[in-house]
Design an enzyme around this catalytic site. Structure first.
Site, short mmCIF file in Angstrom:
data_model
loop_
_atom_site.label_atom_id
_atom_site.label_comp_id
_atom_site.label_asym_id
_atom_site.label_seq_id
_atom_site.Cartn_x
_atom_site.Cartn_y
_atom_site.Cartn_z
N ARG A 84 -1.79 -12.62 1.91
CA ARG A 84 -0.78 -12.38 0.87
C ARG A 84 -0.59 -13.63 0.01
O ARG A 84 -0.48 -13.53 -1.20
CB ARG A 84 0.55 -11.99 1.52
CG ARG A 84 1.58 -11.47 0.53
CD ARG A 84 2.93 -11.36 1.23
NE ARG A 84 3.84 -10.46 0.56
CZ ARG A 84 4.52 -10.75 -0.53
NH1 ARG A 84 4.36 -11.91 -1.12
NH2 ARG A 84 5.37 -9.87 -1.05
N ASP A 105 1.58 1.61 -0.65
CA ASP A 105 3.02 1.81 -0.64
C ASP A 105 3.36 3.16 -1.25
O ASP A 105 2.59 3.67 -2.09
CB ASP A 105 3.74 0.70 -1.42
CG ASP A 105 5.22 0.65 -1.05
OD1 ASP A 105 5.55 0.04 -0.02
OD2 ASP A 105 6.03 1.27 -1.76
O1 CP3 Z 1 2.92 1.41 7.63
C1 CP3 Z 1 2.04 0.69 7.16
O2 CP3 Z 1 1.64 -0.35 7.71
C2 CP3 Z 1 1.31 1.17 5.92
C3 CP3 Z 1 1.69 0.58 4.66
C4 CP3 Z 1 3.07 0.92 4.12
C5 CP3 Z 1 3.85 -0.01 3.39
N1 CP3 Z 1 4.95 0.64 2.91
C6 CP3 Z 1 3.50 -1.42 3.16
C7 CP3 Z 1 4.53 -2.35 2.69
C8 CP3 Z 1 3.76 2.12 4.13
C9 CP3 Z 1 3.41 3.43 4.82
C10 CP3 Z 1 4.94 1.93 3.35
C11 CP3 Z 1 5.90 3.01 3.09
C12 CP3 Z 1 7.14 2.71 2.39
N2 CP3 Z 1 7.36 1.85 1.35
C13 CP3 Z 1 8.35 3.39 2.64
C14 CP3 Z 1 8.53 4.48 3.66
C15 CP3 Z 1 8.60 3.95 5.05
C16 CP3 Z 1 9.84 3.18 5.35
O3 CP3 Z 1 9.70 1.96 5.59
O4 CP3 Z 1 10.91 3.77 5.39
C17 CP3 Z 1 9.32 2.87 1.76
C18 CP3 Z 1 10.77 3.29 1.69
C19 CP3 Z 1 8.67 1.91 0.95
C20 CP3 Z 1 9.25 1.12 -0.18
C21 CP3 Z 1 9.17 -0.33 0.06
N3 CP3 Z 1 8.01 -1.06 0.12
C22 CP3 Z 1 10.24 -1.23 0.23
C23 CP3 Z 1 11.72 -0.83 0.24
C24 CP3 Z 1 9.70 -2.51 0.39
C25 CP3 Z 1 10.45 -3.80 0.48
C26 CP3 Z 1 11.05 -3.99 1.82
C27 CP3 Z 1 10.14 -4.78 2.67
O5 CP3 Z 1 9.95 -4.43 3.84
O6 CP3 Z 1 9.64 -5.79 2.16
C28 CP3 Z 1 8.28 -2.38 0.36
C29 CP3 Z 1 7.29 -3.47 0.50
C30 CP3 Z 1 6.20 -3.29 1.51
N4 CP3 Z 1 5.50 -2.15 1.70
C31 CP3 Z 1 5.70 -4.29 2.38
C32 CP3 Z 1 4.65 -3.71 3.11
C33 CP3 Z 1 3.76 -4.38 4.12
C34 CP3 Z 1 6.14 -5.75 2.41
C35 CP3 Z 1 5.43 -6.41 1.31
C36 CP3 Z 1 5.39 -7.89 1.45
O7 CP3 Z 1 6.37 -8.54 1.06
O8 CP3 Z 1 4.37 -8.41 1.91
#
Ligand code: CP3
Length: 344
Positions: A36, A73
């Site tokens: 990242r 995502d």
């Molecule tokens: O599960 C997995 O490993 C597969 C990849 C995946 C991600 N997001 C990667 C991600 C999946 C299936 C998601 C789904 C997702 N994204 C949801 C539904 C599942 C859940 O968690 O309820 C939602 C609501 C999102 C929206 C989202 N994406 C948010 C609110 C955020 C920020 C919060 C956070 O945890 O940072 C993300 C970012 C995100 N999506 C990250 C990852 C690995 C973190 C990114 C980073 O900063 O490196």
């Protein structure tokens, strides 16, 4: 030969308990943080098939998990409909606010997601033997909550109000999301996904008739549309934190239902597992804590759901402060669980 975890999603009780973890790739892994930092941002990773492939496979290199989940995502869908999207460090996603469906550009939608399908194909080509690849989407209500509010971390006041005061305008947005979501799932499966999970992460923000209209109906339309194209590909529905009555209403043709940790496994064994595979549901906080309490709780979940088709998972995603050694211990506990022999 059908893979064990696919068998379980398809309703068979497998000899061992197969498992994967939501957010199994992510910031708790030092190798993820390293990639990242070099990539310079989340979306640069998501739309780069070589990087996204590497991250998708990282957890399988460390742990004996039974499936990989595509690294992407749920918000790439509104992004591919033409809305600006940014992931700010420490702040979560920011998205253009939309309350008018005519602002959504469906032309070229799948073309803009071509890098994601390239990632799916690349992962599939290198997937270790016996492991499955999961594709996914967000459900319309959950995705729309980010579109109407422009960000996460809100109280759903705007979307609830919008749905109540302008149900026809909101319905038009939901209808677009249903349509493109089916075509996106279809494209993921054509590229190599062997199962798909539909994330309704904010299912509990509505209840009763509103739950039926904004959660059950769009998800049912997606499952029906998808099953017409791919009748044999398992669909996992994940209506996170839905109340038990709403969970029963969510029986919409999914092969498996993912449960958050607030649902008692004994309840699920009785009311859901007789009809579908159950997936879940250790609290991510217990994985963070690790140790005997985590292992005991994981075993108890396995025991409660031992009588039918079952895939072990968390009730929500891995928390970023989690020590990877706790994940290794959890995998050992679950895979070491001996299922009882059932009378034929
Ligand atoms: O599960 C997995 O490993 C597969 C990849 C995946 C991600 N997001 C990667 C991600 C999946 C299936 C998601 C789904 C997702 N994204 C949801 C539904 C599942 C859940 O968690 O309820 C939602 C609501 C999102 C929206 C989202 N994406 C948010 C609110 C955020 C920020 C919060 C956070 O945890 O940072 C993300 C970012 C995100 N999506 C990250 C990852 C690995 C973190 C990114 C980073 O900063 O490196």
């Amino acid at each position: 030969m059908e893979k064990e975890i696919v068998k379980a999603w398809n309703g068979k009780r497998t000899d061992k308990v197969p498992m994967w973890l939501m957010r199994q790739a992510g910031r708790y892994l030092p190798e993820y943080r390293e990639v990242r930092a070099k990539a310079g941002g989340f979306l640069n990773m998501v739309y780069n098939p070589a990087i996204a492939k590497e991250i998708t496979l990282q957890p399988l290199k460390r742990f004996d998990l039974d499936a990989a989940i595509l690294f992407s995502d749920i918000l790439v869908v509104p992004h591919a409909l033409g809305l600006k999207l940014a992931f700010m460090e420490g702040e979560g996603p920011k998205l253009d606010v939309v309350t008018d469906a005519t602002r959504l550009n469906e032309n070229g939608f799948l073309d803009r997601l071509a890098p994601v399908m390239d990632t799916v194909a690349a992962v599939k080509a290198d997937l270790p033997k016996g492991k499955a690849l999961i594709g996914f989407v967000g459900s319309p209500w959950t995705v729309a909550s980010y579109m109407v509010h422009g960000e996460g971390g809100h109280d759903f006041a705007l979307i609830r109000n919008f749905a109540k005061l302008e149900p026809d305008a909101f319905q038009r947005i939901i209808d677009v999301l249903v349509r493109v979501t089916i075509s996106y799932l279809d494209a993921q499966v054509r590229a190599g996904a062997e199962a798909v999970q539909v994330f309704e992460s904010w299912a509990s923000a509505v209840t009763g008739d509103d739950f039926k209209r904004w959660v059950v109906a769009p998800n049912a339309a997606i499952v029906a549309g998808f099953k017409k194209l791919h009748p044999h590909v398992p669909v996992i529905g994940f209506p996170r934190t839905a109340k038990t009555d709403d969970l029963l209403a969510f029986d919409i043709g999914c092969n498996a239902i993912g449960l958050s940790q607030d649902v008692a496994p004994e309840w699920a064994a009785k009311h859901l597992q007789t009809r579908v595979c159950v997936q879940g549901n250790l609290a991510p906080e217990l994985l963070l804590e690790g140790g005997a309490k985590m292992e005991e709780t994981a075993k108890n979940i396995c025991l409660s759901l031992d009588g039918g088709p079952f895939v072990f998972n968390l009730g929500h995603g891995v928390i970023k402060e989690t020590d990877p050694s706790h994940v290794a211990a959890l995998v050992e506990t679950v895979h070491g669980f001996k299922r009882r022999a059932l009378a034929a």
